[in-house]
Design a protein around this motif. Structure first.
Motif, PDB file in Angstrom:
ATOM      1  N   TYR A   1      -8.592  13.318  22.083  1.00  7.59           N
ATOM      2  CA  TYR A   1      -7.696  12.135  22.130  1.00  7.59           C
ATOM      3  C   TYR A   1      -8.823  11.019  21.658  1.00  7.59           C
ATOM      4  O   TYR A   1     -10.001  11.314  21.971  1.00  7.59           O
ATOM      5  CB  TYR A   1      -7.154  11.899  23.189  1.00  7.59           C
ATOM      6  CG  TYR A   1      -5.655  12.895  23.619  1.00  7.59           C
ATOM      7  CD1 TYR A   1      -4.395  12.532  23.119  1.00  7.59           C
ATOM      8  CD2 TYR A   1      -6.104  14.121  23.913  1.00  7.59           C
ATOM      9  CE1 TYR A   1      -3.396  13.168  23.764  1.00  7.59           C
ATOM     10  CE2 TYR A   1      -5.068  14.856  24.368  1.00  7.59           C
ATOM     11  CZ  TYR A   1      -3.517  14.298  24.192  1.00  7.59           C
ATOM     12  OH  TYR A   1      -2.457  15.249  24.414  1.00  7.59           O
TER      13      TYR A   1
ATOM     14  N   ARG B   1      -5.696  10.823  12.313  1.00 10.31           N
ATOM     15  CA  ARG B   1      -4.744  12.137  11.919  1.00 10.31           C
ATOM     16  C   ARG B   1      -5.579  12.859  10.893  1.00 10.31           C
ATOM     17  O   ARG B   1      -4.998  14.431  10.913  1.00 10.31           O
ATOM     18  CB  ARG B   1      -3.796  11.326  11.071  1.00 10.31           C
ATOM     19  CG  ARG B   1      -2.389  12.171  10.307  1.00 10.31           C
ATOM     20  CD  ARG B   1      -1.649  12.682  11.683  1.00 10.31           C
ATOM     21  NE  ARG B   1      -0.769  13.571  10.976  1.00 10.31           N
ATOM     22  CZ  ARG B   1      -0.195  14.444  11.484  1.00 10.31           C
ATOM     23  NH1 ARG B   1      -0.390  14.604  12.782  1.00 10.31           N
ATOM     24  NH2 ARG B   1       0.786  15.176  10.975  1.00 10.31           N
TER      25      ARG B   1
ATOM     26  N   GLY C   1      -3.848  12.451  19.753  1.00 12.90           N
ATOM     27  CA  GLY C   1      -3.326  10.884  20.149  1.00 12.90           C
ATOM     28  C   GLY C   1      -4.314   9.980  19.990  1.00 12.90           C
ATOM     29  O   GLY C   1      -5.403  10.542  20.084  1.00 12.90           O
TER      30      GLY C   1
ATOM     31  N   ASN D   1       1.194   9.735  16.433  1.00 13.26           N
ATOM     32  CA  ASN D   1       0.642  10.003  17.675  1.00 13.26           C
ATOM     33  C   ASN D   1      -0.075   8.481  18.155  1.00 13.26           C
ATOM     34  O   ASN D   1      -0.948   8.894  19.076  1.00 13.26           O
ATOM     35  CB  ASN D   1      -0.345  11.094  17.344  1.00 13.26           C
ATOM     36  CG  ASN D   1       0.209  12.559  17.221  1.00 13.26           C
ATOM     37  OD1 ASN D   1       1.559  12.450  17.567  1.00 13.26           O
ATOM     38  ND2 ASN D   1      -0.389  13.442  16.583  1.00 13.26           N
TER      39      ASN D   1
END
Ligand code: SAM
Length: 201
Positions: free
Chosen positions: A10, A43, A49, A88
């Motif tokens: 993340y 991405r 995320g 996300n």
């Protein structure tokens, strides 16, 4: 499909707590271009995320509006690929809450904090060794931290489990000035490519 042993990774873009020019701890303003570019890079490299971290309510509303526009609003119809990039991404009030959100999403596993900075003080990991650790598959979820303003506060840097080496050009002393102050969106793209990019290409 996650075919490797890599942990879920993340990213948090910190608008707080960061320094301003006078080394005071402040909350910086969100910039639209960072929201877009960091979501797209995240991405591209398969992050689980992205958190845009700001305690300022009006700024949270602004980011939410941008995200809504591109994920469910008119932007999603205009550009579905952008909707995918933003799927996300979310806004959140603090780093602690971002960390908790990861923990909830990752079956109770606390993420390790991985800090970035243009300066090296304290012990830093090379990209090579951290990349190896990631691939070895023994790490808990990872939360990569990027700053705004004049950078992430010492307190957060010291709390981080891992600190990545500053990005520099090759060569002796990285040039006369040693200048290496990248925009945060450039730093994100470089770090993600070093950690997760396809090295066979
Ligand atoms: N106002 C700037 C902008 O336009 O993006 C933000 C400066 S902010 C201090 C940049 C952030 O990007 C840092 O906190 C760090 O996370 C990262 N960064 C910038 N230069 C870097 C470098 N040479 N090595 C590693 N990270 C870097």
């Amino acid at each position: 499909l996650n075919t490797s042993n890599k942990p879920a990774i993340y990213l948090a873009l910190l608008h707080h707590p960061v320094y301003n020019k006078n080394r005071e701890i402040v909350a910086t303003a969100v910039t639209n271009i960072d929201v877009h570019d960091i979501a797209r890079s995240s991405r591209t490299y398969g992050l689980a995320g992205v958190f845009y971290v700001t305690p300022i309510e009006s700024q949270q509303v602004l980011v939410s509006e941008i995200l809504k526009h591109w994920t469910t609003g008119p932007g999603a119809k205009y550009n579905p690929v952008r909707a995918e990039a933003f799927a996300n991404a979310r806004v959140i009030a603090s780093l602690e809450l971002a960390s908790q959100a990861v923990q909830e999403q990752e079956n109770g596993q606390k993420p390790q904090w991985v800090a970035t900075s243009a300066q090296a003080d304290g012990q830093v990991s090379t990209y090579e060794s951290y990349r190896e650790q990631l691939t070895a598959g023994e790490l808990p979820p990872q939360l990569l931290l990027f700053g705004t303003g004049w950078g992430i506060t010492q307190e957060v840097l010291q709390r981080a489990n891992i600190r990545l080496a500053p990005i520099k050009r090759a060569g002796e002393g990285a040039g006369q000035s040693g200048y290496n102050h990248l925009s945060v969106r450039s730093a994100v793209a470089i770090v993600l490519d070093r950690l997760l990019g396809n090295r066979a290409e």
